[in-house]
Design a protein around this motif. Structure first.
Motif, PDB file in Angstrom:
ATOM      1  N   PHE A   1       8.117  20.880  -5.697  1.00 30.47           N
ATOM      2  CA  PHE A   1       7.520  20.168  -4.692  1.00 30.47           C
ATOM      3  C   PHE A   1       8.585  18.934  -4.076  1.00 30.47           C
ATOM      4  N   VAL A   2       8.410  18.600  -2.616  1.00 35.01           N
ATOM      5  CA  VAL A   2       8.927  17.596  -2.060  1.00 35.01           C
ATOM      6  C   VAL A   2       7.897  16.594  -1.840  1.00 35.01           C
ATOM      7  N   HIS A   3       8.193  15.254  -2.581  1.00 34.11           N
ATOM      8  CA  HIS A   3       7.232  14.145  -2.141  1.00 34.11           C
ATOM      9  C   HIS A   3       7.745  13.190  -1.224  1.00 34.11           C
ATOM     10  N   PHE A   4       6.823  12.759  -0.503  1.00 39.38           N
ATOM     11  CA  PHE A   4       6.989  11.872   0.717  1.00 39.38           C
ATOM     12  C   PHE A   4       6.578  10.419   0.295  1.00 39.38           C
ATOM     13  N   TYR A   5       7.242   9.327  -0.425  1.00 38.52           N
ATOM     14  CA  TYR A   5       6.892   8.242  -0.852  1.00 38.52           C
ATOM     15  C   TYR A   5       6.540   7.219   0.230  1.00 38.52           C
TER      16      TYR A   5
ATOM     17  N   LEU B   1       0.807  -1.032   0.013  1.00 36.84           N
ATOM     18  CA  LEU B   1       0.011  -0.213   0.107  1.00 36.84           C
ATOM     19  C   LEU B   1       0.923   1.234  -0.006  1.00 36.84           C
ATOM     20  N   TYR B   2       0.474   2.217  -0.717  1.00 35.23           N
ATOM     21  CA  TYR B   2       1.398   3.512  -0.866  1.00 35.23           C
ATOM     22  C   TYR B   2       0.765   4.727  -1.134  1.00 35.23           C
ATOM     23  N   ALA B   3       1.409   5.540  -0.828  1.00 25.50           N
ATOM     24  CA  ALA B   3       0.849   7.138  -0.566  1.00 25.50           C
ATOM     25  C   ALA B   3       2.093   7.916  -1.059  1.00 25.50           C
ATOM     26  N   ASN B   4       1.755   9.100  -1.625  1.00 22.93           N
ATOM     27  CA  ASN B   4       2.684  10.005  -2.212  1.00 22.93           C
ATOM     28  C   ASN B   4       2.181  11.476  -2.013  1.00 22.93           C
TER      29      ASN B   4
END
Length: 388
Positions: free
Chosen positions: A362-366, A174-177
């Motif tokens: 933008f900085v993404h946090f995977y 399961l992932y979120a970004n």
């Protein structure tokens, strides 16, 4: 007879006595003032301690364990998430997964888990187990007799061999970004850990909520509505199949809906009914709230106290938007004890990878987490199917 007191004695003793009394009064006053000053100092100290305790009590805590972030949290948030300094994370924890992400500290992981339970309806009802590896297996007894009654001197006959089935919930990644601008990260007042936990929890809840209901079992949990179904009762139904009853109408509810719902409740064993809940989406709920008995009374019972759930036939109702609407051939209503009927197996650590390159500025946090789910006890969940 008059008593004569020598004048010179009185005149000689009176000044000394008055002086001594004055000294005693002054001494007592000094002692009293000193005692009062000491008492005031003690009161001020106690008041300061109480104020300090009160301020600590209202200060938001991370994970409920401490009022101040631990060194691990500060290094992870201020060092890695805000500035991308991987060395600060490595100095705290040497465990680095193969994909380059880092396990979030336990305090932040606890925040994510707490919000997930609040906004993911099935997670709040089901049994959740933490696993250290990708797989989870559990043996369940499905039949056989391993006990019996005999007299004191009677022979002990051999009992039937118990039958077991293995439960291995299908799982997936399961992932979120979520993304934040660099100016947000540079702002010291920005609650980065709270924002990150909330964003991850919202995305995880949306994805897993759908999977726990309708998941296919391929690289994701197997939803309870995707399990086999049958009209047969618990005694003869095959293991893993959910029992359902018909609504009495091919397109909705028949003329006597309360009897169908009552039948659905009592297809379940009495032991499972303790702690059971209704599960349906808001569209179905709007129709159920209009249902009446033959004497005109509503089946719906709103909660009379704030925080108390609304009830249908005495059991709480939980809204899950991933349940289907009322239509021919669907299962819009489930009734069950999901704590006994559905199991969620998840790897406890959430991994986060900082990505400042893909979508500049933008900085993404995977964020990733391995989650699995499957029906555990098929006799603990019952379904209503829209059919004649």
């Amino acid at each position: 007879m008059d008593i004569q007191i020598p004048t010179q004695t009185v005149m000689a003793d009176t000044p000394n006595q008055s002086l001594s009394d004055s000294f005693d009064i002054v001494a007592r006053q000094d002692k009293a003032e000193a005692a009062i000053a000491t008492l005031r100092s003690d009161v001020d100290e106690v008041k300061a301690r109480v104020d300090k305790i009160g301020m600590a009590a209202v200060r938001p805590a991370i994970g409920g364990a401490s009022t101040a972030p631990s060194a691990e949290v500060k290094g992870f948030v201020d060092g890695y998430l805000r500035r991308g300094r991987e060395s600060e994370v490595k100095s705290i924890s040497a465990t680095t997964p193969a994909d380059g992400g880092y396990a979030v500290p336990r305090e932040i992981d606890a925040m994510i888990a707490s919000e997930l339970k609040e906004i993911s309806p099935i997670r709040g009802l089901a049994q959740v187990v933490q696993v250290g590896s990708a797989g989870y297996r559990k043996l369940i007894t499905t039949g056989g007799t391993a006990s019996g009654w005999v007299g004191e001197a009677a022979a002990r006959p051999e009992t039937d061999t118990p039958e077991f089935a293995e439960i291995a919930p299908p799982s997936g990644e399961l992932y979120a970004n979520p993304a934040a601008s660099q100016s947000m990260l540079d702002d010291a007042a920005f609650d980065l850990e709270g924002w990150l936990a909330s964003e991850i929890a919202m995305e995880f809840a949306r994805a897993e909520g759908a999977a726990f209901v309708n998941g296919t079992g391929n690289d994701q949990p197997l939803g309870f509505l995707s399990s086999p179904t049958s009209l047969a009762g618990d005694a003869v139904r095959s293991f893993g199949s959910l029992q359902y009853i018909g609504s009495g109408d091919a397109n909705g509810f028949d003329a006597n809906p309360e009897s169908r719902l009552i039948d659905l409740v009592h297809t379940m064993k009495a032991g499972h009914r303790q702690g059971a809940s209704w599960v349906m989406n808001s569209a179905t709920l709007s129709e159920v709230r209009k249902l009446k008995t033959t004497d005109g009374a509503f089946l719906w019972q709103p909660g009379l106290v704030e925080g108390q759930p609304d009830r249908l036939l005495g059991y709480p109702v939980v809204e899950a938007e991933d349940m289907p609407d009322v239509a021919g051939g669907t299962f819009p209503i489930a009734f069950g004890n999901f704590k006994a009927g559905y199991i969620i197996a998840e790897r406890s650590a959430t991994q986060v990878l900082r990505d400042p390159f893909t979508n500049k500025p933008f900085v993404h946090f995977y964020a990733t987490k391995r989650v699995g789910g499957q029906v555990l006890d098929s006799s603990a969940i019952k379904l209503l199917k829209i059919e004649a």
